[in-house]
Design an enzyme around this catalytic site. Structure first.
Site, PDB file in Angstrom:
ATOM      1  N   GLU A   1      18.945 -24.367  11.943  1.00  0.00           N
ATOM      2  CA  GLU A   1      18.462 -25.607  12.661  1.00  0.00           C
ATOM      3  C   GLU A   1      17.034 -25.408  13.199  1.00  0.00           C
ATOM      4  O   GLU A   1      16.492 -24.393  13.471  1.00  0.00           O
ATOM      5  CB  GLU A   1      19.536 -25.935  13.681  1.00  0.00           C
ATOM      6  N   ASP A   2      16.378 -26.397  13.379  1.00  0.00           N
ATOM      7  CA  ASP A   2      14.942 -26.380  14.105  1.00  0.00           C
ATOM      8  C   ASP A   2      14.930 -26.218  15.472  1.00  0.00           C
ATOM      9  O   ASP A   2      14.223 -25.130  15.930  1.00  0.00           O
ATOM     10  CB  ASP A   2      14.167 -27.704  13.837  1.00  0.00           C
TER      11      ASP A   2
ATOM     12  N   PHE B   1       8.070 -31.971  24.514  1.00  0.00           N
ATOM     13  CA  PHE B   1       8.361 -32.653  23.563  1.00  0.00           C
ATOM     14  C   PHE B   1       7.369 -31.828  22.347  1.00  0.00           C
ATOM     15  O   PHE B   1       6.273 -32.052  22.484  1.00  0.00           O
ATOM     16  CB  PHE B   1       8.161 -33.913  23.300  1.00  0.00           C
TER      17      PHE B   1
ATOM     18  N   ARG C   1       5.376 -33.098  10.820  1.00  0.00           N
ATOM     19  CA  ARG C   1       6.495 -31.936  10.408  1.00  0.00           C
ATOM     20  C   ARG C   1       5.772 -31.253   9.394  1.00  0.00           C
ATOM     21  O   ARG C   1       6.031 -30.143   9.144  1.00  0.00           O
ATOM     22  CB  ARG C   1       7.618 -32.742   9.396  1.00  0.00           C
TER      23      ARG C   1
ATOM     24  N   ASP D   1      18.628 -28.692  21.691  1.00  0.00           N
ATOM     25  CA  ASP D   1      17.952 -29.041  22.984  1.00  0.00           C
ATOM     26  C   ASP D   1      19.007 -29.330  23.841  1.00  0.00           C
ATOM     27  O   ASP D   1      19.425 -28.442  24.576  1.00  0.00           O
ATOM     28  CB  ASP D   1      17.354 -30.578  22.519  1.00  0.00           C
TER      29      ASP D   1
ATOM     30  N   GLY E   1      14.613 -31.616   9.877  1.00  0.00           N
ATOM     31  CA  GLY E   1      13.722 -30.606  10.901  1.00  0.00           C
ATOM     32  C   GLY E   1      13.523 -29.238  10.596  1.00  0.00           C
ATOM     33  O   GLY E   1      12.757 -28.543  10.653  1.00  0.00           O
TER      34      GLY E   1
HETATM   35  P1  IMP Z   1      20.143 -32.115  20.567  1.00  0.00           P
HETATM   36  O1  IMP Z   1      21.307 -32.798  20.101  1.00  0.00           O
HETATM   37  O2  IMP Z   1      19.761 -32.595  21.825  1.00  0.00           O
HETATM   38  O3  IMP Z   1      20.278 -30.654  20.779  1.00  0.00           O
HETATM   39  O4  IMP Z   1      18.969 -32.436  19.693  1.00  0.00           O
HETATM   40  C1  IMP Z   1      18.865 -32.184  18.589  1.00  0.00           C
HETATM   41  C2  IMP Z   1      17.611 -32.692  17.509  1.00  0.00           C
HETATM   42  O5  IMP Z   1      16.864 -33.557  18.556  1.00  0.00           O
HETATM   43  C3  IMP Z   1      17.153 -31.609  16.982  1.00  0.00           C
HETATM   44  O6  IMP Z   1      17.401 -31.254  15.782  1.00  0.00           O
HETATM   45  C4  IMP Z   1      15.800 -32.228  16.804  1.00  0.00           C
HETATM   46  O7  IMP Z   1      15.655 -32.967  15.662  1.00  0.00           O
HETATM   47  C5  IMP Z   1      15.458 -33.172  17.985  1.00  0.00           C
HETATM   48  N1  IMP Z   1      14.650 -32.767  18.875  1.00  0.00           N
HETATM   49  C6  IMP Z   1      14.983 -32.274  20.230  1.00  0.00           C
HETATM   50  N2  IMP Z   1      14.097 -31.872  20.783  1.00  0.00           N
HETATM   51  C7  IMP Z   1      12.816 -32.177  19.946  1.00  0.00           C
HETATM   52  C8  IMP Z   1      11.525 -31.621  20.102  1.00  0.00           C
HETATM   53  O8  IMP Z   1      11.140 -31.388  21.376  1.00  0.00           O
HETATM   54  N3  IMP Z   1      10.806 -32.350  19.159  1.00  0.00           N
HETATM   55  C9  IMP Z   1      11.021 -32.903  18.053  1.00  0.00           C
HETATM   56  N4  IMP Z   1      12.519 -33.174  17.874  1.00  0.00           N
HETATM   57  C10 IMP Z   1      13.363 -32.493  18.914  1.00  0.00           C
HETATM   58 MG    MG Z   2      17.065 -31.482  13.661  1.00  0.00          MG
END
Ligand code: IMP
Ligand code: MG
Length: 174
Positions: free
Chosen positions: A98-99, A151, A164, A102, A43
């Site tokens: 990081e992208d 999302f 992407r 969340d 990402g």
């Molecule tokens: P976390 O562990 O919940 O913080 O999420 C981590 C990963 O979930 C990110 O690095 C993304 O790859 C994916 N992710 C979370 N939200 C989104 C979104 O809105 N769009 C696309 N990928 C997401």
């Molecule tokens: Mg990611």
């Protein structure tokens, strides 16, 4: 891909470029001795490539790949290391790129394993953050944009490996 498409543009390519340039400037001045970027695939690839282009001086980089065991659009909290770094972090001034943060579970796992490798400095830059979704109090020093719980795709972020390549960030229709 038939079916779902981004229904709305959240950040245009121009808005992203100007914010990323600002972030690069701030980060670069916080790392006077240069920095070693650890980018999280897949990402972060587009964010990383723009961020790095806006930095001068000593910048090295390495890549790691993780999978969040995502089920549809939600993170399960389990993280699998798919590709590790090529070089050590010992004594380096490291920036994780990081992208999106969340729930924070992926980043918190990554920070723990990278901190154990004894970098001199370890900070994190995320293009996007969804503060209302946080499940851990993970520290992110540099955030591009805070967004609501929607999302998003584009600029590196995917839905089922699609979108992407978009130069902007859009919201998926549901
Ligand atoms: P976390 O562990 O919940 O913080 O999420 C981590 C990963 O979930 C990110 O690095 C993304 O790859 C994916 N992710 C979370 N939200 C989104 C979104 O809105 N769009 C696309 N990928 C997401
Ligand atoms: Mg990611």
């Amino acid at each position: 891909m038939a079916g779902r498409h981004p229904s709305e543009i959240l950040f245009t390519a121009e808005q992203i470029q100007s914010r990323v340039a600002e972030m690069a400037k701030e980060i670069r001045s916080d790392y006077p001795n240069g920095l070693h970027i650890v980018a999280v695939l897949k990402g972060a690839f587009m964010f990383l490539s723009d961020l790095a282009r806006y930095m001068d001086g000593d910048v090295s980089m390495d890549f790691m790949a993780v999978s969040s065991y995502a089920k549809g659009t939600t993170s399960s909290g389990e993280v699998k290391l798919l590709k590790d770094l090529d070089t050590t972090l010992d004594g380096k001034d490291v920036l994780i790129v990081e992208d999106i943060v969340d729930t924070g579970l992926t980043l918190s796992y990554l920070q723990d394993i990278l901190r154990a490798r004894a970098p001199r400095v370890l900070r994190t830059a995320c293009l996007l953050s969804k503060p209302s979704r946080r499940q851990t109090d993970v520290k992110v020093e540099y955030i591009g944009f805070a967004i609501e719980d929607r999302f998003v795709v584009g600029y590196g972020l995917d839905f089922a490996e699609q979108y992407r390549n978009l130069p902007y960030i859009g919201v998926m229709s549901s």
